[in-house]
Scaffold this active site. Structure first.
Site, short mmCIF file in Angstrom:
data_model
loop_
_atom_site.label_atom_id
_atom_site.label_comp_id
_atom_site.label_asym_id
_atom_site.label_seq_id
_atom_site.Cartn_x
_atom_site.Cartn_y
_atom_site.Cartn_z
N LYS A 73 4.27 -65.60 -0.15
CA LYS A 73 5.16 -66.72 0.20
C LYS A 73 4.35 -67.98 0.52
O LYS A 73 4.67 -69.08 0.06
CB LYS A 73 6.03 -66.33 1.40
CG LYS A 73 6.93 -65.12 1.13
CD LYS A 73 7.81 -64.80 2.30
CE LYS A 73 7.02 -64.27 3.48
NZ LYS A 73 6.38 -62.98 3.21
N THR A 74 3.29 -67.83 1.30
CA THR A 74 2.47 -69.00 1.65
C THR A 74 1.76 -69.54 0.41
O THR A 74 1.67 -70.77 0.22
CB THR A 74 1.43 -68.60 2.72
OG1 THR A 74 2.11 -68.06 3.85
CG2 THR A 74 0.62 -69.80 3.16
N GLY A 130 10.74 -62.77 1.73
CA GLY A 130 10.09 -61.65 1.05
C GLY A 130 9.33 -60.79 2.02
O GLY A 130 9.09 -61.18 3.18
N GLU A 162 -0.45 -27.08 0.65
CA GLU A 162 -0.48 -28.16 -0.35
C GLU A 162 -0.17 -27.62 -1.74
O GLU A 162 0.43 -28.34 -2.56
CB GLU A 162 -1.84 -28.85 -0.33
CG GLU A 162 -2.21 -29.50 1.00
CD GLU A 162 -1.18 -30.50 1.47
OE1 GLU A 162 -0.48 -31.09 0.62
OE2 GLU A 162 -1.07 -30.71 2.69
N PRO A 179 6.11 -58.75 3.68
CA PRO A 179 4.74 -59.23 3.96
C PRO A 179 3.81 -58.98 2.77
O PRO A 179 3.84 -57.91 2.15
CB PRO A 179 4.32 -58.40 5.18
CG PRO A 179 5.60 -58.00 5.84
CD PRO A 179 6.59 -57.82 4.73
N HIS A 196 3.56 -27.65 -2.17
CA HIS A 196 4.07 -28.97 -2.55
C HIS A 196 3.80 -29.26 -4.02
O HIS A 196 4.68 -29.71 -4.76
CB HIS A 196 3.40 -30.06 -1.69
CG HIS A 196 3.87 -30.09 -0.27
ND1 HIS A 196 5.19 -30.12 0.09
CD2 HIS A 196 3.16 -30.11 0.90
CE1 HIS A 196 5.29 -30.17 1.40
NE2 HIS A 196 4.07 -30.16 1.92
#
Length: 622
Positions: A222-223, A216, A439, A218, A442
């Protein structure tokens, strides 16, 4: 409750002082040795009293011819023996030469005085000064050996495993502490069931997977997932990082692998968890014999130990990595890591569950809507969400609030997504207006492109290295993107460039990142995603992954120059078409764009509802 006096405890063999004996006995031993040295030198020395006389009196005795012999010492002193005086006489005379006297030796020769030399005799203080460095050195070595875990022999045990064992220590982690990840939990429940009741599987002739590889990105947990397996099964849990195996000494890595698996067999049933497996499990041959032989030797030992395990040992190997593509194929074959469990990024429901777990530890206002926060954090891992909650608590603590409010979560999310606000940066009015126009270009396109994500916030407050930012958030999680969404995204990226060109007839360097992202997306559409009609669904170019670092650094051109020109033309056609569409909208909505820029100059930050009010569009249109 009862003590059986007939049960004999095994007697421990006596330990030598260097193996951790009582410090008081060892100190007494050293004291006796030092005291004996002092006594020997004191008793061997001449203890006769000495009478110091002035040098003038010595000269007078010499002139009166009363001196039989003298002994000149190396410390500028003279021991005197008078005529008629025996060597055993209790009182000896001594004088010190106060100055260089060149006439002394001729005068002694003239008076027929016997002259001899002698070295200074050792004194107890001189002995202490000479022996003190050795005493300190041996003392430091002794205490260093004594304080090492396992006694003095520990210094030769650097090949032992550094694995940490967790069992019955503090609060155990269970599956309930891991929000979401239902698919991963389902896969790991078999491991827990085997550790609790192995006969259930062995009587059917089934073999439990010897190794489970957690894969997977970071921060996905998992740990934590591995610890929850150990907590659910209630067995010993050995944790070791892949980088802990290899050190500067040749053979240490393989020795630590052997010791780790020996500990696991002795503590069975148990779980051995190797974090960051790619640190030791990368494909062999990557170094071509140049500095990676020790790592490969460690990997070979790991392969042998895993293949030698039998399911009846009750030892399960868990490992975690975010780079399964660089692992050696021998690790992934059946019989070693039989199963790969994907620990995926959380979806919106899982993000809300993670928020509930972490927010339970902080005082939170009733106005906080965790569902809204979960929707506004797409792409965040469990670690990111934990950091979000912590940052929100820090924002509230800085302002001495009794509870964490929704505003604090918004500020924490903006800090994580956009960077730290640099409100003290001094910017000229001309540059502020150019940033506002950029901006606004956008932001405007988010409302007039059919497939664009909704705008969340637009600001001209500098964040990180950006002078401004327009941030959009999707309505729902998406795991793939359509061609129309990508094209609208490219058009939005060109919005700032087009707005600057329209109002100032020139552009700034602030468009660099926008143009890079647009060009990369268009090239991916042509070369990888098959979204260019004239090129067809064909992959052009092959990723080159260097075996040393495992990262893509270039694309191998496996096509002709004519095809390369066609690819360039297809990329340019996509960019031109999307830019033309964005330019059309900006020209039509020029008044709205200018009003939006003026509002940004006045308020600096605008959210979705405020932008809609300025543009005069209702919520139903988006």
């Amino acid at each position: 409750m009862f003590n059986n006096s007939n049960d004999k405890q095994p007697e421990r063999p006596p330990r030598s002082p260097l193996q951790g004996g009582r410090p008081s006995n060892m100190a007494l031993f050293f004291f006796i040795i030092i005291a004996g040295i002092f006594l020997i030198h004191i008793f061997r020395s001449n203890n006769a009293p000495v009478a110091d006389i002035p040098y003038s009196e010595f000269n007078q005795l010499l002139q009166d011819d009363r001196i039989e012999s003298v002994i000149i010492n190396d410390n500028s002193t003279i021991d005197i023996v008078l005529k008629g005086q025996s060597q055993q006489e209790p009182v000896r005379r001594r004088t010190r030469i106060p100055y260089m006297d060149p006439g002394l030796l001729p005068l002694l020769s003239e008076k027929n005085v016997s002259v001899s030399g002698a070295a200074t005799k050792l004194t107890p203080m001189r002995i202490v000064i000479d022996l003190l460095p050795w005493i300190i050195g041996f003392g430091l070595i002794f205490f260093m050996f004594r304080n090492m875990p396992g006694g003095g022999n520990r210094v030769f045990q650097f090949g032992k495993s550094k694995a940490k064992r967790y069992q019955d220590e503090g609060k155990k982690v269970s599956f309930a502490d891991v929000a979401g990840q239902k698919d991963a939990k389902f896969e790991l429940e078999e491991v827990v069931s085997f550790l609790k009741n192995p006969q259930k599987f062995t009587k059917m002739g089934a073999r439990i997977p010897k190794g489970v590889l957690l894969v997977g990105l970071p921060g996905t947990g998992k740990t934590l997932m591995a610890r929850s397996v150990a907590g659910e099964a209630g067995v010993a849990y050995f944790h070791m990082s892949g980088s802990d195996f290899v050190e500067m000494f040749v053979g240490v890595g393989a020795s630590r692998v052997r010791d780790l698996f020996d500990q696991g067999r002795r503590s069975a049933p148990c779980i051995i968890f190797i974090d960051e497996l790619d640190a030791v499990g990368r494909t062999r041959g990557a170094g071509y014999g140049g500095g990676h032989d020790e790592r490969e030797q460690t990997l070979n030992q790991l392969l042998v130990e895993m293949d030698g395990f039998d399911s009846k040992d009750g030892v399960i190997i868990l490992a975690a990595t975010n780079r399964p593509d660089v692992l050696d194929p021998a690790l992934l074959r059946p019989g070693r890591f039989d199963r790969q469990v994907v620990v995926a990024m959380p979806d919106i429901k899982e993000r809300e569950a993670i928020l509930q777990i972490h927010s339970a530890k902080i005082p939170m206002s009733n106005e906080v809507d965790l569902t809204r926060i979960a929707r506004a954090t797409p792409g965040m891992s469990g670690a990111d969400i934990a950091n979000l909650v912590n940052e929100a608590a820090l924002f509230a603590a800085r302002k001495d609030k009794p509870e964490v409010e929704m505003y604090d979560f918004e500020a924490a999310r903006d800090k994580i997504l956009m960077g730290v606000a640099r409100s003290t940066l001094v910017i000229s009015e001309k540059e502020r207006r150019m940033t506002a126009i950029h901006e606004a270009g956008h932001a405007l396109l988010h409302y007039f492109l059919k497939n664009a994500d909704p705008l969340h916030k637009v600001t001209i407050v500098p964040h990180g290295r950006a002078l401004g930012m327009a941030l959009s958030l999707p309505m729902e999680d998406s795991y793939s993107r359509t061609r129309s969404w990508i094209e609208d995204r490219i058009a939005i990226l060109y919005g700032g460039w087009l707005a600057e060109k329209l109002f100032f007839d020139e552009t700034t360097t602030g468009t660099k990142q926008d143009i890079q992202q647009a060009t990369e997306m268009a090239r991916h559409m042509v070369c990888e995603w098959g979204m260019a009609d004239e090129m067809g669904p064909i992959a052009y170019g092959k990723e080159e992954e260097p075996i040393f670092i495992g990262k893509e650094i270039a694309r191998h051109q496996d096509y002709s120059e004519e095809t390369a020109r066609r690819i360039d033309n297809a990329v340019k056609e996509i960019l031109d078409r999307t830019r033309s569409e964005a330019e059309r909208i900006i020209n039509e909505k020029r008044d709205g764009l200018e009003a939006l820029a003026d509002a940004l100059l006045a308020r600096e930050t605008l959210v979705d509802d405020e932008v809609r009010e300025i543009l005069g569009i209702g919520k139903s249109e988006k």
